[in-house]
Design an enzyme around this catalytic site. Structure first.
Site, mmCIF file in Angstrom:
data_model
loop_
_atom_site.group_PDB
_atom_site.id
_atom_site.type_symbol
_atom_site.label_atom_id
_atom_site.label_comp_id
_atom_site.label_asym_id
_atom_site.label_seq_id
_atom_site.Cartn_x
_atom_site.Cartn_y
_atom_site.Cartn_z
ATOM 1 C CG ASP A 63 4.564 86.793 81.419
ATOM 2 O OD1 ASP A 63 4.341 86.295 82.530
ATOM 3 O OD2 ASP A 63 4.578 88.019 81.210
ATOM 4 C CG ASP A 255 5.476 91.466 79.454
ATOM 5 O OD1 ASP A 255 5.240 90.354 79.952
ATOM 6 O OD2 ASP A 255 5.099 92.529 79.970
ATOM 7 C CG ASP A 259 8.849 87.555 81.887
ATOM 8 O OD1 ASP A 259 8.574 86.817 82.853
ATOM 9 O OD2 ASP A 259 8.023 88.299 81.351
#
Ligand code: ADP
Ligand code: MG
Length: 358
Positions: A63, A255, A259
């Protein structure tokens, strides 16, 4: 010929040596040693199976916000629409974002409160995944979010000259203007990508919900192989599914609250312990306590070292046992050697496993 006593002695040697104690103990103990070592490096591994999975990964998906970047945004520009005051724009922005945990939201709240704007009466509140937030501020339906959100609302997307993530604000069906926020890349992210490559990772892919220009600029700066931008949370999951088809093993590092599904789906889900949302830490298999991506290649190194120790233990235990069984069968081995081949080998395997954690 041999008498009964001698047969019994040899049979007893066989029985003692063939006890699988060393073998059964050395594998879990090897993993415990590895998990202990990783924790000393600030890496929490939630089980031996993830240690094993870490040795097989060849693809890493990450990410962007809060993972590759600091996730600490600062407001770099405030642009009210024509006929709208900055006060009106900021009033709505701070009220809408006051209930969001997104790093973008936190930066806007901080900025507006420094300018002495305070949260107005916000009633209904809703997060629109990958797009922004919605709420009732002083009885007016209002939105803050990106261009996808504007498109959903049927508002034409204004030109924004600055580079950065843009948050548009809409209230009562009227476009109020935008704020530009920018993030900084973590100091160690470039080094982390190099080390992953050195550790034999074939492909590093960045996934982000952020704008194309912002995502690609970050991807280029840190040196990932590929970047997919403007993804909705479920599209991140689809990218992981696609990567799993091709790869031997897939790590996903994230994070955010959104997610969690991606963390569960990946062979090894890695969350950031500091910046990370509680749900992502919960869903992850591995947690990096200090949020430093360099820890990723360290974790892979520790997992491989652990696997080497486990293989050593298995080969050693089986080898010694085979030799002593053979010697016992032809009458050369004594009971003391049989005891060594059982308890002695188990103790040596335990000590070898502890060596990893020393
Ligand atoms: P990423 O972590 O890659 O930015 P997210 O799914 O968390 O992905 O967010 C995607 C995009 O949605 C953000 O870049 C932002 O444009 C928009 N967004 C999400 N939450 C908010 C929020 N609270 N306020 C404004 N915009 C938001
Ligand atoms: Mg995120």
């Amino acid at each position: 010929g041999m008498n009964f006593g001698e047969w019994l002695y040899r049979a007893s040697i066989f029985l003692v040596v063939s006890c699988p104690c060393a073998l059964v103990i050395s594998v879990p103990l090897g993993y415990f040693g590895g998990i202990g070592k990783a924790s000393k490096f600030g890496i929490l591994v939630k089980g031996g199976n993830y240690m094993e999975a870490l040795t097989k990964v060849d693809t890493v998906l990450l990410d962007k916000t809060g993972t590759i970047t600091e996730g600490k945004f600062s407001v770099s520009n405030v642009q009210p629409a024509e006929g709208v005051s900055e006060a009106e724009l900021l009033d709505f922005a701070i009220s809408l974002e006051s209930l969001s945990n997104h790093p973008i939201a936190k930066s806007i709240v901080k900025y507006a409160s420094q300018k002495n704007f305070s949260v107005k009466n916000i009633l209904v509140y809703e997060e629109i995944a990958g797009k922004g937030v919605k709420g009732m501020v002083n009885d007016i339906v209002a939105y803050a979010g990106n261009d996808k959100l504007l498109k959903d609302l049927g508002i034409s997307i204004p030109e924004v000259p600055q580079i950065g993530s843009v948050v548009f604000v809409v209230a009562g069906g009227k476009y109020l203007g935008y704020l530009v926020v920018s993030d900084t890349i973590k100091e160690s992210s470039v080094e982390a990508m190099k080390r992953l490559k050195a550790a034999g990772i074939k492909e590093i892919i960045m996934l982000t919900g952020d704008k194309k220009e912002v995502g690609e600029a970050v991807a280029k700066a840190v040196g990932v192989d590929k970047a997919y931008t403007e993804l909705l949370p479920h599209e991140k999951v689809e990218q992981i599914e696609a990567a799993k088809q091709k790869a031997k093993g897939v790590i996903f590092v994230g994070d955010g609250l959104n997610d969690a599904p991606a963390l569960v789906l990946a062979d090894v889900g890695v969350a950031m312990g500091g910046m990370g949302a509680d749900l992502s830490i919960e869903a992850a298999d591995v947690v990096i306590m200090n949020d430093d991506l360099v820890k990723l290649s360290e974790a892979i190194g520790i997992a491989r070292g652990t696997q080497r120790i486990i293989v050593q233990n298995i080969v050693f235990a089986l080898g010694v046992k085979a030799v002593v069984l053979l010697l016992g069968a032809i009458g050369i081995a004594t009971m003391w050697e049989a005891v060594f081949a059982d308890v002695g080998v188990a103790l040596l395997a335990i000590m070898n496993s502890m060596r990893n954690n020393a």
